[in-house]
Design an enzyme around this catalytic site. Sequence first.
Site, PDB file in Angstrom:
ATOM      1  N   ASP A 109      -7.207  -2.548  14.371  1.00  0.00           N
ATOM      2  CA  ASP A 109      -8.777  -2.938  13.892  1.00  0.00           C
ATOM      3  C   ASP A 109      -8.848  -4.162  13.157  1.00  0.00           C
ATOM      4  O   ASP A 109      -9.863  -4.378  12.584  1.00  0.00           O
ATOM      5  CB  ASP A 109      -9.354  -1.757  13.209  1.00  0.00           C
ATOM      6  CG  ASP A 109      -8.668  -1.338  11.707  1.00  0.00           C
ATOM      7  OD1 ASP A 109      -7.881  -2.230  11.547  1.00  0.00           O
ATOM      8  OD2 ASP A 109      -9.176  -0.616  10.980  1.00  0.00           O
ATOM      9  N   GLU A 136      -9.691  -1.830   5.467  1.00  0.00           N
ATOM     10  CA  GLU A 136     -10.362  -1.506   6.761  1.00  0.00           C
ATOM     11  C   GLU A 136     -11.584  -2.350   6.935  1.00  0.00           C
ATOM     12  O   GLU A 136     -12.042  -2.984   6.194  1.00  0.00           O
ATOM     13  CB  GLU A 136     -10.797  -0.066   6.705  1.00  0.00           C
ATOM     14  CG  GLU A 136      -9.361   0.926   6.696  1.00  0.00           C
ATOM     15  CD  GLU A 136      -8.476   0.931   7.874  1.00  0.00           C
ATOM     16  OE1 GLU A 136      -8.575   0.086   8.403  1.00  0.00           O
ATOM     17  OE2 GLU A 136      -7.766   2.207   7.844  1.00  0.00           O
ATOM     18  N   HIS A 180      -7.117  -4.782  10.516  1.00  0.00           N
ATOM     19  CA  HIS A 180      -6.952  -4.942   8.709  1.00  0.00           C
ATOM     20  C   HIS A 180      -5.531  -5.253   8.399  1.00  0.00           C
ATOM     21  O   HIS A 180      -4.705  -5.322   9.263  1.00  0.00           O
ATOM     22  CB  HIS A 180      -6.790  -3.331   8.581  1.00  0.00           C
ATOM     23  CG  HIS A 180      -5.868  -2.383   9.024  1.00  0.00           C
ATOM     24  ND1 HIS A 180      -5.988  -1.019   8.953  1.00  0.00           N
ATOM     25  CD2 HIS A 180      -4.577  -2.822   9.148  1.00  0.00           C
ATOM     26  CE1 HIS A 180      -4.962  -0.481   9.407  1.00  0.00           C
ATOM     27  NE2 HIS A 180      -3.972  -1.437   9.463  1.00  0.00           N
ATOM     28  N   ASP A 217       0.720  -1.253   0.021  1.00  0.00           N
ATOM     29  CA  ASP A 217      -0.261  -0.141  -0.018  1.00  0.00           C
ATOM     30  C   ASP A 217       0.847   1.210   0.018  1.00  0.00           C
ATOM     31  O   ASP A 217       2.035   1.273   0.181  1.00  0.00           O
ATOM     32  CB  ASP A 217      -1.145   0.061   1.323  1.00  0.00           C
ATOM     33  CG  ASP A 217      -0.158  -0.538   2.607  1.00  0.00           C
ATOM     34  OD1 ASP A 217       0.738  -0.461   2.338  1.00  0.00           O
ATOM     35  OD2 ASP A 217      -1.151  -1.047   3.438  1.00  0.00           O
TER      36      ASP A 217
HETATM   37  P1  PGA Z   1       2.111  -1.151  12.837  1.00  0.00           P
HETATM   38  O1  PGA Z   1       1.098  -1.211  11.426  1.00  0.00           O
HETATM   39  O2  PGA Z   1       3.112  -2.230  12.132  1.00  0.00           O
HETATM   40  O3  PGA Z   1       2.707   0.103  12.621  1.00  0.00           O
HETATM   41  O4  PGA Z   1       1.748  -1.441  13.893  1.00  0.00           O
HETATM   42  C1  PGA Z   1       0.294  -2.704  11.200  1.00  0.00           C
HETATM   43  C2  PGA Z   1      -0.615  -2.035  10.094  1.00  0.00           C
HETATM   44  O5  PGA Z   1      -1.335  -1.159  10.369  1.00  0.00           O
HETATM   45  O6  PGA Z   1      -0.781  -3.149   9.260  1.00  0.00           O
END
Ligand code: PGA
Length: 260
Positions: free
Chosen positions: A136, A143, A138, A67
């Site tokens: 959350d 999302e 994802h 992404d």
């Molecule tokens: P993070 O993000 O590794 O910074 O916790 C993970 C994500 O949002 O997929």
Amino acid sequence: MEVIIRSTYEEMSKVGAQIVADVLNTKPNSVIGMATGSTPLGVYAELVRMHREEGLDFSQVTTFNLDEYVGLPTDHPQSYHSFMHEHFFQHVNIPPQNIYIPSGTTSNYNAFCEWYEQRILDAGGIDIQILGIGSDGHIAFNEPMSSLASRTRLKTLARSTIEDNARFFDKIEDVPIYAITMGVGTILEARELLILANGKNKAAAIAGAIEGPVTSMITASALQLHPSVKCCLDADAASELTMIDYYDWVQEKKPGAPRL
Ligand code: PGA
């Protein structure tokens, strides 16, 4: 799904890096799906160490990132282009023309997303996709309520994701609201998936993803539909799982299992 739990982030990262290195050692021209965020940093550091000290070779590798934020120029310090260059690409020998990251600044998002999907197909598909998980639930920026059949597309980020990621920006208003992300359907087409999680703030999402029902409310739960998933956790991220004894038992008994 294979659930591998280690007591610390460092140990978890070493296991994750070894899983990627095993794929690369079996297939030197592997296509690797890359993830950003804090979680995979330990895996990247270990892969860089293996490259420097053990000659792990990336010269035939192709990569596709999951992404990118919409609206940040590629040289913005918080763009995922900058992140990947700083933490991984500048330290290993992947040919620059083999590196693909979604564009956050294209003038035609639909056309770009179709092109990106086609590039993955042209490269022969992704051999191993590295994933983090959001608080959350994802995967990539899919999302809650993202279709489990979704493809690469423009997404509006959840408020909780914007709040989680505000730590990287001067102020929360600077966090982009939109992103280009591979879809859940795109991710499920990778031959192998490696999902990483550490810290207490991931425990509920991990429990839902691994032991809960398959639901678009936790897009990581779609991984239950994939035949080859390894889930590397530290003890905090694993702390809300109910079957830890079984996962550890399977790992302990693995060396004695009949050879396939
Ligand atoms: P993070 O993000 O590794 O910074 O916790 C993970 C994500 O949002 O997929």
